[in-house]
Design a protein around this motif. Structure first.
Motif, PDB file in Angstrom:
ATOM      1  N   ALA F  63      10.212  -0.802  -0.108  1.00  0.00           N
ATOM      2  CA  ALA F  63       9.884   0.604  -0.372  1.00  0.00           C
ATOM      3  C   ALA F  63       8.871   0.770  -1.506  1.00  0.00           C
ATOM      4  O   ALA F  63       8.489   1.890  -1.824  1.00  0.00           O
ATOM      5  CB  ALA F  63      11.160   1.378  -0.710  1.00  0.00           C
ATOM      6  N   VAL F  64       8.434  -0.330  -2.099  1.00  0.00           N
ATOM      7  CA  VAL F  64       7.531  -0.255  -3.254  1.00  0.00           C
ATOM      8  C   VAL F  64       6.080  -0.456  -2.814  1.00  0.00           C
ATOM      9  O   VAL F  64       5.741  -1.478  -2.203  1.00  0.00           O
ATOM     10  CB  VAL F  64       7.896  -1.319  -4.320  1.00  0.00           C
ATOM     11  N   ILE F  65       5.232   0.515  -3.137  1.00  0.00           N
ATOM     12  CA  ILE F  65       3.790   0.453  -2.871  1.00  0.00           C
ATOM     13  C   ILE F  65       3.097  -0.093  -4.123  1.00  0.00           C
ATOM     14  O   ILE F  65       3.533   0.172  -5.242  1.00  0.00           O
ATOM     15  CB  ILE F  65       3.269   1.868  -2.526  1.00  0.00           C
ATOM     16  N   ILE F  66       2.044  -0.861  -3.936  1.00  0.00           N
ATOM     17  CA  ILE F  66       1.258  -1.366  -5.068  1.00  0.00           C
ATOM     18  C   ILE F  66      -0.087  -0.632  -5.106  1.00  0.00           C
ATOM     19  O   ILE F  66      -0.768  -0.524  -4.077  1.00  0.00           O
ATOM     20  CB  ILE F  66       1.015  -2.888  -4.937  1.00  0.00           C
ATOM     21  N   ALA F  67      -0.447  -0.125  -6.288  1.00  0.00           N
ATOM     22  CA  ALA F  67      -1.736   0.560  -6.454  1.00  0.00           C
ATOM     23  C   ALA F  67      -2.552  -0.123  -7.544  1.00  0.00           C
ATOM     24  O   ALA F  67      -1.995  -0.663  -8.500  1.00  0.00           O
ATOM     25  CB  ALA F  67      -1.506   2.028  -6.822  1.00  0.00           C
ATOM     26  N   THR F  68      -3.863  -0.121  -7.374  1.00  0.00           N
ATOM     27  CA  THR F  68      -4.765  -0.653  -8.404  1.00  0.00           C
ATOM     28  C   THR F  68      -5.815   0.410  -8.724  1.00  0.00           C
ATOM     29  O   THR F  68      -6.091   1.290  -7.903  1.00  0.00           O
ATOM     30  CB  THR F  68      -5.505  -1.917  -7.919  1.00  0.00           C
ATOM     31  N   GLU F  69      -6.368   0.317  -9.929  1.00  0.00           N
ATOM     32  CA  GLU F  69      -7.399   1.310 -10.298  1.00  0.00           C
ATOM     33  C   GLU F  69      -8.805   0.739 -10.160  1.00  0.00           C
ATOM     34  O   GLU F  69      -8.966  -0.470 -10.080  1.00  0.00           O
ATOM     35  CB  GLU F  69      -7.160   1.793 -11.726  1.00  0.00           C
TER      36      GLU F  69
END
Lengths: 69, 69, 69, 69, 69, 69
Positions: F63-69
């Motif tokens: 259920a965990v999404i990974i985001a990067t900037e």
């Protein structure tokens, strides 16, 4: 229709609790156990759910946690 | 420990399929029905799951879809 | 069969990637957009999915995040 | 910002239904199809959602079920 | 970009485990705690994740279970 | 009890928002960050949650999404 969700448990609606957005659906399985689902109220109305309705609870395998004692 | 997930189904591990990241866990319920779960392989190892292990399948109400025929 | 999931998008399987536990299914919608799903390999085999298969991507409303720019 | 969720569908908010905890967001895609999301009311307020707002519906691949007829 | 998911935890990638379909991403938070995510391998490659990458773990409120002892 | 969910974050209940079906639970972590959960109101009552209650937020890796900037 067939679908990829691996878990399909048949039962009868035992209780419905309506909110403005969601409806809680309590399903009694033949084994006497209960499955609780929260769906949108609009869905509950489209499916015309009421106490006693025959339904299936459908659950994707990736949503199932395993616990041990 | 108690938790908010409304659905807890007890059973025995019937089969495990390991991949490099995930493990598929097939749980047989006393009613004869099966629940399938996909968890990380690391979790399966930490829980020391093997065929015959007594486990609970835990499912949050918001993950349950209702179907009618 | 009708179900409570509010989101049903029809398309065709464009690509399948098999692992030992899971299969990635890339579905092309008529609009040209793609929907990606991960299901168990056993499900992909039971549904006899192959390139070109007509399928629906089914998504529960509680699983959809809304983003704004 | 980029994120791992594979499914990003752009559209416009067509309707909002507020409850005390959750808000239902109906998003109309350019294809005419609708995507329905349930988010917390606090999120809907932070994002300042209103009818006509341009939004993206973001869905993780593991949350997508595949169905065949 | 802003999004409706209420939980955003910043950290650094500590470990990646690749399978053919999925990648496990272990994120270390500044508090020393770890968050584990499973995403598709394609996502991990698109995001160019490697050890030390700065990332956010994003979690929808409806996916969080509460437990008490 | 041990369970397969990889993410367990301990904290204290900071705020509860009740609706007819769901309750929003805001948990403050020792780091000062907040985790927000939506559970059924029945669950919140069974767990006797109130401000200050010591709880764990439990999250499945899928259920965990990974985001990067």
């Amino acid at each position: 229709m067939q679908f990829s969700a691996r878990n399909v448990l048949k039962g009868k609606v035992q209780k419905l609790v309506n909110g403005p957005v969601n409806t809680e659906v309590v399903v009694r399985l033949p084994s006497g156990e209960e499955i609780v689902s929260v769906i949108t109220r609009t869905s509950a109305e489209k499916l015309k759910l009421k106490e006693g309705s025959e339904v299936s609870a459908v659950i994707k395998a990736s949503a199932v946690i395993i616990a041990t004692e």
